[in-house]
Design a protein around this motif. Structure first.
Motif, short mmCIF file in Angstrom:
data_model
loop_
_atom_site.label_atom_id
_atom_site.label_comp_id
_atom_site.label_asym_id
_atom_site.label_seq_id
_atom_site.Cartn_x
_atom_site.Cartn_y
_atom_site.Cartn_z
N TYR A 151 0.91 -1.25 -0.17
CA TYR A 151 -0.15 -0.10 0.04
C TYR A 151 1.23 1.28 -0.04
O TYR A 151 1.65 1.33 1.04
CB TYR A 151 -1.05 -0.05 1.21
N VAL A 191 2.89 -4.54 3.00
CA VAL A 191 2.02 -4.88 4.20
C VAL A 191 2.08 -6.27 4.45
O VAL A 191 1.99 -6.76 5.57
CB VAL A 191 0.79 -4.08 4.06
N SER A 224 -0.86 -4.96 16.43
CA SER A 224 -1.91 -3.96 15.76
C SER A 224 -0.86 -3.60 14.38
O SER A 224 0.29 -3.17 14.75
CB SER A 224 -2.49 -2.95 16.50
N LYS A 264 -2.59 -8.51 9.60
CA LYS A 264 -3.41 -9.66 9.68
C LYS A 264 -4.65 -9.44 8.98
O LYS A 264 -4.89 -10.41 8.13
CB LYS A 264 -3.87 -9.61 11.14
N SER A 265 -5.15 -8.20 8.92
CA SER A 265 -6.62 -8.12 8.29
C SER A 265 -6.29 -8.11 6.58
O SER A 265 -7.23 -8.68 5.97
CB SER A 265 -7.22 -6.94 8.78
N THR A 266 -5.36 -7.49 6.32
CA THR A 266 -5.02 -7.46 4.84
C THR A 266 -4.72 -8.94 4.46
O THR A 266 -5.40 -9.34 3.20
CB THR A 266 -3.71 -6.68 4.41
N ARG A 317 -8.26 -10.88 4.00
CA ARG A 317 -8.80 -10.27 3.05
C ARG A 317 -8.34 -10.52 1.93
O ARG A 317 -9.03 -11.01 0.77
CB ARG A 317 -8.66 -8.68 3.07
N GLU A 354 -10.60 -11.16 14.27
CA GLU A 354 -11.04 -10.52 15.63
C GLU A 354 -12.49 -10.68 16.09
O GLU A 354 -13.02 -9.66 16.71
CB GLU A 354 -10.39 -8.94 15.44
N1 LIG Z 1 -6.89 -0.22 2.14
C1 LIG Z 1 -5.40 0.40 2.67
N2 LIG Z 1 -4.87 1.35 1.99
C2 LIG Z 1 -3.76 1.88 2.54
N3 LIG Z 1 -3.23 1.19 3.68
C3 LIG Z 1 -3.55 0.27 4.26
C4 LIG Z 1 -4.92 -0.24 3.99
N4 LIG Z 1 -5.39 -1.25 4.69
C5 LIG Z 1 -4.44 -1.52 5.73
N5 LIG Z 1 -3.52 -0.70 5.27
C6 LIG Z 1 -2.04 -0.75 6.02
O1 LIG Z 1 -1.38 -1.82 6.08
C7 LIG Z 1 -0.91 -1.97 7.33
C8 LIG Z 1 -1.47 -3.35 7.87
O2 LIG Z 1 -2.92 -3.33 8.18
P1 LIG Z 1 -4.03 -4.36 8.70
O3 LIG Z 1 -5.35 -3.81 8.91
O4 LIG Z 1 -3.69 -5.43 7.67
O5 LIG Z 1 -3.20 -4.78 10.11
P2 LIG Z 1 -3.68 -5.54 11.41
O6 LIG Z 1 -2.54 -6.57 11.68
O7 LIG Z 1 -5.13 -6.25 10.88
O8 LIG Z 1 -3.92 -4.67 12.37
P3 LIG Z 1 -5.04 -4.34 13.69
O9 LIG Z 1 -4.63 -5.51 14.44
O10 LIG Z 1 -4.95 -3.16 14.12
O11 LIG Z 1 -6.42 -5.00 12.92
C9 LIG Z 1 -1.19 -0.76 8.32
O12 LIG Z 1 -0.04 -0.04 8.21
C10 LIG Z 1 -2.29 -0.10 7.60
O13 LIG Z 1 -2.28 1.02 7.71
#
Ligand SMILES: Nc1ncnc2c1ncn2[C@@H]1O[C@H](COP(=O)(O)OP(=O)(O)OP(=O)(O)O)[C@@H](O)[C@H]1O
Ligand SMILES: [Mg+2]
Length: 331
Positions: free
Chosen positions: A11, A16, A36, A40-42, A45, A162
């Motif tokens: 991104y 990421v 955080s 993980k969410s990326t 998805r 989550e």
């Molecule tokens: N659609 C997007 N556009 C730009 N940056 C993104 C996007 N989605 C996620 N990011 C960035 O990617 C990184 C990972 O995000 P992600 O949501 O996958 O983390 P996570 O491990 O799920 O965190 P959390 O535990 O807070 O949910 C972060 O720096 C976030 O800002």
């Protein structure tokens, strides 16, 4: 089975998800844990085909799914269900209406929908709430509705991002037990994203630790919780690190601070008393815990051994020989 082969996502020039390869077997409950922002969410998805990949490939049961055309993609996505932290239910529909929704989308007739919804509500123990508005449900009940809705079209995979983070510990346990019992009953591959080690220990068979978009450690929960190799894994597993730091400041020569990992067999043996009797060593206990992982006890002790270097090495060799893994933290 889900196979990820070297998948990555950037991104705005930031990587990421970084070259993740993973195999998730049939009917297992697989945990992905990380801080955080770890990605993980990326990752989930991408796995659930909601996000495109920059590199790599994804297979469901040996069938490539990351490059499908629109129509095939939406058919393929019917193999999976998802649940989220904030439930994502329709407040305009009651319990029945929410669970019926995915069945309506695929064009099932009214009778079939009624029968299937009543089966699903029975499975999540909400039969008596079928006509309740969503606003009248507790968090745990909302997540049960979301689970029923996710499973409506008999998916092979359930992805949970989550899903218990908004629930109290007791409700978290009951939702996790429900997911486990559904997996046992109907067969389902479950991928659980969490930042709570408790969730992993309660329900998962396998776990990967994600840090900065990379998998830094993975294995069975027993392996990762019992014998962590990386600092980040230890941080998730243990609250002992601050104790260790305090201890390390006072270390003198002729001593070593060690973390001992006991498996279910060695945890019940009088290993330490044997050590003290048979080697010229004194032992201070800095901290310790016995954890239960998949109903098996695993022990962890942080000890300071005091004695000559020779005795220390002999003592550690003895511990290793009786099945205790010794990690020397400092000497
Ligand atoms: N659609 C997007 N556009 C730009 N940056 C993104 C996007 N989605 C996620 N990011 C960035 O990617 C990184 C990972 O995000 P992600 O949501 O996958 O983390 P996570 O491990 O799920 O965190 P959390 O535990 O807070 O949910 C972060 O720096 C976030 O800002
Ligand atoms: Mg997230």
């Amino acid at each position: 089975m889900i196979t990820l082969g070297n998948i990555s996502k950037n991104y705005n020039g930031l990587r990421v998800v970084d070259n993740v390869s993973l195999e998730i077997g049939e009917n297992v409950i697989y945990g992905l844990i990380g801080k955080s922002g770890a990605g993980k969410s990326t990752l989930i998805r991408m796995m659930s085909l909601l996000e495109s990949l920059d590199t790599g490939e994804i297979y469901y049961d040996n069938c490539r799914v990351d490059n499908l055309e629109r129509e095939k993609l939406s058919r393929c996505r019917r193999q999976l269900g998802m649940i989220f932290q904030h439930f994502n239910l329709f407040s305009s529909r009651n319990v029945f209406g929410n669970v019926a929704y995915p069945l309506e989308i695929v064009g099932k007739d009214k009778e079939t929908i009624k029968k299937r919804v009543s089966e699903l509500l029975k499975m999540v123990e909400l039969s008596d709430k079928f006509d309740y508005p969503i606003s009248k449900l507790s968090g745990g009940q909302k997540q049960r509705v979301a689970i029923a809705r996710a499973l409506a079209n008999h998916p092979k995979f359930l992805f949970c991002d989550e899903a218990t983070s908004a629930l109290d510990p007791q409700t978290t346990k009951s939702v996790l037990r429900l997911i486990k019992s559904i997996r046992d009953k109907i067969g389902l591959t479950v991928v659980i994203i969490t930042h709570q080690m408790e969730v992993v220990k309660e329900i998962c068979d396998y776990v990967s630790i994600i840090d900065n978009g990379k998998i830094v450690e993975n294995g069975t929960v027993k392996e990762v919780v019992g014998f962590p190799h990386t600092k980040i894994a230890r941080e998730f597993i243990s609250t002992l690190d601050t104790l260790e730091k305090n201890a390390l400041q006072t270390i003198t020569s002729g001593s070593a601070t060690c973390r001992l990992h006991f498996d279910s067999e060695s945890v019940t043996k009088p290993i330490l008393s044997y050590l003290i009797r048979n080697y010229q060593l004194d032992v201070n206990i800095l901290s310790g815990a016995i954890r239960t992982v998949n109903k098996e006890p695993l022990g962890e002790l942080v000890l300071k051994f005091i004695g000559s270097a020779t005795e220390l090495n002999r003592g550690i060799a003895h511990l290793e020989s009786v099945g205790v893994t010794v990690e020397v933290l400092d000497d």
